[in-house]
Design a protein around this motif. Sequence first.
Motif, PDB file in Angstrom:
ATOM      1  N   GLN A 204      36.677  34.338  21.642  1.00  0.00           N
ATOM      2  CA  GLN A 204      36.238  33.005  22.050  1.00  0.00           C
ATOM      3  C   GLN A 204      35.865  33.014  23.528  1.00  0.00           C
ATOM      4  O   GLN A 204      36.702  33.338  24.384  1.00  0.00           O
ATOM      5  CB  GLN A 204      37.334  31.980  21.793  1.00  0.00           C
ATOM      6  N   ALA A 205      34.619  32.631  23.820  1.00  0.00           N
ATOM      7  CA  ALA A 205      34.144  32.634  25.199  1.00  0.00           C
ATOM      8  C   ALA A 205      34.953  31.689  26.083  1.00  0.00           C
ATOM      9  O   ALA A 205      35.234  31.995  27.241  1.00  0.00           O
ATOM     10  CB  ALA A 205      32.656  32.256  25.245  1.00  0.00           C
ATOM     11  N   ALA A 206      35.344  30.532  25.532  1.00  0.00           N
ATOM     12  CA  ALA A 206      36.101  29.553  26.313  1.00  0.00           C
ATOM     13  C   ALA A 206      37.472  30.101  26.688  1.00  0.00           C
ATOM     14  O   ALA A 206      37.945  29.915  27.822  1.00  0.00           O
ATOM     15  CB  ALA A 206      36.249  28.255  25.525  1.00  0.00           C
ATOM     16  N   ASP A 207      38.109  30.802  25.749  1.00  0.00           N
ATOM     17  CA  ASP A 207      39.421  31.397  26.037  1.00  0.00           C
ATOM     18  C   ASP A 207      39.293  32.463  27.115  1.00  0.00           C
ATOM     19  O   ASP A 207      40.145  32.572  28.013  1.00  0.00           O
ATOM     20  CB  ASP A 207      40.007  32.026  24.771  1.00  0.00           C
ATOM     21  N   PHE A 208      38.233  33.250  27.034  1.00  0.00           N
ATOM     22  CA  PHE A 208      38.006  34.284  28.045  1.00  0.00           C
ATOM     23  C   PHE A 208      37.785  33.667  29.422  1.00  0.00           C
ATOM     24  O   PHE A 208      38.352  34.129  30.417  1.00  0.00           O
ATOM     25  CB  PHE A 208      36.793  35.134  27.665  1.00  0.00           C
ATOM     26  N   SER A 209      36.978  32.626  29.495  1.00  0.00           N
ATOM     27  CA  SER A 209      36.686  31.986  30.781  1.00  0.00           C
ATOM     28  C   SER A 209      37.955  31.451  31.438  1.00  0.00           C
ATOM     29  O   SER A 209      38.168  31.631  32.641  1.00  0.00           O
ATOM     30  CB  SER A 209      35.670  30.856  30.582  1.00  0.00           C
ATOM     31  N   ARG A 210      38.807  30.805  30.641  1.00  0.00           N
ATOM     32  CA  ARG A 210      40.066  30.277  31.188  1.00  0.00           C
ATOM     33  C   ARG A 210      40.963  31.401  31.679  1.00  0.00           C
ATOM     34  O   ARG A 210      41.560  31.320  32.758  1.00  0.00           O
ATOM     35  CB  ARG A 210      40.783  29.449  30.128  1.00  0.00           C
ATOM     36  N   ALA A 211      41.084  32.462  30.881  1.00  0.00           N
ATOM     37  CA  ALA A 211      41.947  33.580  31.263  1.00  0.00           C
ATOM     38  C   ALA A 211      41.420  34.273  32.506  1.00  0.00           C
ATOM     39  O   ALA A 211      42.191  34.661  33.399  1.00  0.00           O
ATOM     40  CB  ALA A 211      42.048  34.571  30.101  1.00  0.00           C
ATOM     41  N   ALA A 215      43.227  34.621  36.247  1.00  0.00           N
ATOM     42  CA  ALA A 215      43.539  35.935  36.809  1.00  0.00           C
ATOM     43  C   ALA A 215      42.868  36.178  38.141  1.00  0.00           C
ATOM     44  O   ALA A 215      43.461  36.768  39.057  1.00  0.00           O
ATOM     45  CB  ALA A 215      43.136  37.030  35.823  1.00  0.00           C
ATOM     46  N   TYR A 216      41.610  35.730  38.297  1.00  0.00           N
ATOM     47  CA  TYR A 216      40.821  36.102  39.470  1.00  0.00           C
ATOM     48  C   TYR A 216      40.386  34.934  40.336  1.00  0.00           C
ATOM     49  O   TYR A 216      39.721  35.131  41.352  1.00  0.00           O
ATOM     50  CB  TYR A 216      39.593  36.909  39.028  1.00  0.00           C
ATOM     51  N   GLY A 217      40.736  33.720  39.941  1.00  0.00           N
ATOM     52  CA  GLY A 217      40.476  32.574  40.800  1.00  0.00           C
ATOM     53  C   GLY A 217      39.056  32.064  40.785  1.00  0.00           C
ATOM     54  O   GLY A 217      38.677  31.253  41.641  1.00  0.00           O
ATOM     55  N   THR A 218      38.245  32.488  39.844  1.00  0.00           N
ATOM     56  CA  THR A 218      36.868  32.007  39.729  1.00  0.00           C
ATOM     57  C   THR A 218      36.402  32.213  38.300  1.00  0.00           C
ATOM     58  O   THR A 218      37.060  32.904  37.512  1.00  0.00           O
ATOM     59  CB  THR A 218      35.934  32.756  40.701  1.00  0.00           C
ATOM     60  N   THR A 219      35.276  31.647  37.948  1.00  0.00           N
ATOM     61  CA  THR A 219      34.740  31.828  36.601  1.00  0.00           C
ATOM     62  C   THR A 219      34.029  33.173  36.504  1.00  0.00           C
ATOM     63  O   THR A 219      33.607  33.746  37.516  1.00  0.00           O
ATOM     64  CB  THR A 219      33.745  30.713  36.261  1.00  0.00           C
ATOM     65  N   TRP A 231      34.882  39.918  45.156  1.00  0.00           N
ATOM     66  CA  TRP A 231      34.696  41.298  44.721  1.00  0.00           C
ATOM     67  C   TRP A 231      35.923  42.174  44.912  1.00  0.00           C
ATOM     68  O   TRP A 231      36.174  43.077  44.138  1.00  0.00           O
ATOM     69  CB  TRP A 231      33.502  41.910  45.461  1.00  0.00           C
ATOM     70  N   GLY A 232      36.690  41.910  45.941  1.00  0.00           N
ATOM     71  CA  GLY A 232      37.848  42.764  46.184  1.00  0.00           C
ATOM     72  C   GLY A 232      39.119  42.276  45.537  1.00  0.00           C
ATOM     73  O   GLY A 232      40.169  42.858  45.723  1.00  0.00           O
ATOM     74  N   ARG A 233      39.014  41.190  44.759  1.00  0.00           N
ATOM     75  CA  ARG A 233      40.223  40.601  44.212  1.00  0.00           C
ATOM     76  C   ARG A 233      40.547  41.182  42.845  1.00  0.00           C
ATOM     77  O   ARG A 233      40.305  40.589  41.803  1.00  0.00           O
ATOM     78  CB  ARG A 233      40.016  39.106  44.068  1.00  0.00           C
ATOM     79  N   HIS A 234      41.026  42.415  42.841  1.00  0.00           N
ATOM     80  CA  HIS A 234      41.371  43.051  41.577  1.00  0.00           C
ATOM     81  C   HIS A 234      42.421  44.113  41.852  1.00  0.00           C
ATOM     82  O   HIS A 234      42.747  44.409  42.993  1.00  0.00           O
ATOM     83  CB  HIS A 234      40.136  43.669  40.901  1.00  0.00           C
ATOM     84  N   ARG A 241      50.217  47.770  35.734  1.00  0.00           N
ATOM     85  CA  ARG A 241      50.432  46.338  35.598  1.00  0.00           C
ATOM     86  C   ARG A 241      49.117  45.615  35.835  1.00  0.00           C
ATOM     87  O   ARG A 241      48.133  46.186  36.271  1.00  0.00           O
ATOM     88  CB  ARG A 241      51.479  45.839  36.595  1.00  0.00           C
ATOM     89  N   SER A 242      49.092  44.346  35.568  1.00  0.00           N
ATOM     90  CA  SER A 242      47.916  43.539  35.856  1.00  0.00           C
ATOM     91  C   SER A 242      48.355  42.195  36.382  1.00  0.00           C
ATOM     92  O   SER A 242      49.534  41.861  36.353  1.00  0.00           O
ATOM     93  CB  SER A 242      47.066  43.342  34.596  1.00  0.00           C
ATOM     94  N   ALA A 243      47.402  41.403  36.840  1.00  0.00           N
ATOM     95  CA  ALA A 243      47.733  40.080  37.363  1.00  0.00           C
ATOM     96  C   ALA A 243      48.303  39.185  36.279  1.00  0.00           C
ATOM     97  O   ALA A 243      48.871  38.136  36.569  1.00  0.00           O
ATOM     98  CB  ALA A 243      46.488  39.439  37.966  1.00  0.00           C
TER      99      ALA A 243
END
Length: 268
Positions: A204-211, A215-219, A231-234, A241-243
């Motif tokens: 689901q694209a909407a679920d991906f966009s929210r997640a 995680a990264y603070g932007t769409t 770009w450096g926020r990863h 581990r991950s955010a």
Amino acid sequence: MAGWHLVLVQDGELELEQAGRTARIEAGGFVLLDSGRPFRIRLAGASNTVLATRLAGRPQPHDGLVARELGRRPGVAQLVAGFLVGLAADTAPYGPGDELRLGTVVSDLVVLLLDEGLGDSALLPRIQAYIVQRLGEEGLTPDRVAAAHHISTRYLHRLFQRQGLTVASWIKGQRLERCRRDLADPGLRHLPVHVVAARWGFAQAADFSRAFRAAYGTTPTRFRAGVPGMWGRHLPRNCARSANDVRVPAQQTHGHDEARRIVPVTAH
């Protein structure tokens, strides 16, 4: 007498505190106890049956398994449990030679079980590699992952919990990181965002966009457009581990300390 003991919980639930760790063992599980060091045992079930097998010698390579759950993989654990239960229930007299042979069998089975426990440090990376190879598949569930590695789903969750993670959040985090890399790749700009999401398991694209935003603070769209500071926020490429990893709090236990039945079985 101080020594090493393998404890099998036949019925009920046992909680062992030792070496700075707390293991909560349910029916069918094993735990290793070193009675030469301070420990605390609490039987938390309404009715408890426990088999304690004293081990000969001091299995130094297995010291790190003290107060850790053992025997959640089928096969070896079932074999050891069945043998110990049958031996404890057998009231037939044995000669010295028979006792020695039986003790050797018990010791060999116990060492096999403990060696399997030592393999957990290598099992988790194998499981994570298996997951990474299948991130694009929608049906990548904990049940499927556990079955592929011949362990119970509960044991799979326990392996991740020992690292302060959950299975679902780790999978989600790995998927998001791959999506982030693809969105940052100029060579993949021809792919729509929803296609990038789908190729890594987001149906689901909407679920991906929210997640992604969590995680990264932007769409995803703004990230791909190169919003300054994004770009450096990863995380590092090989970070385990991950955010989105979620720490699992220690479980609270309730019950009483009354032992219903403890049957000693000595391994020579």
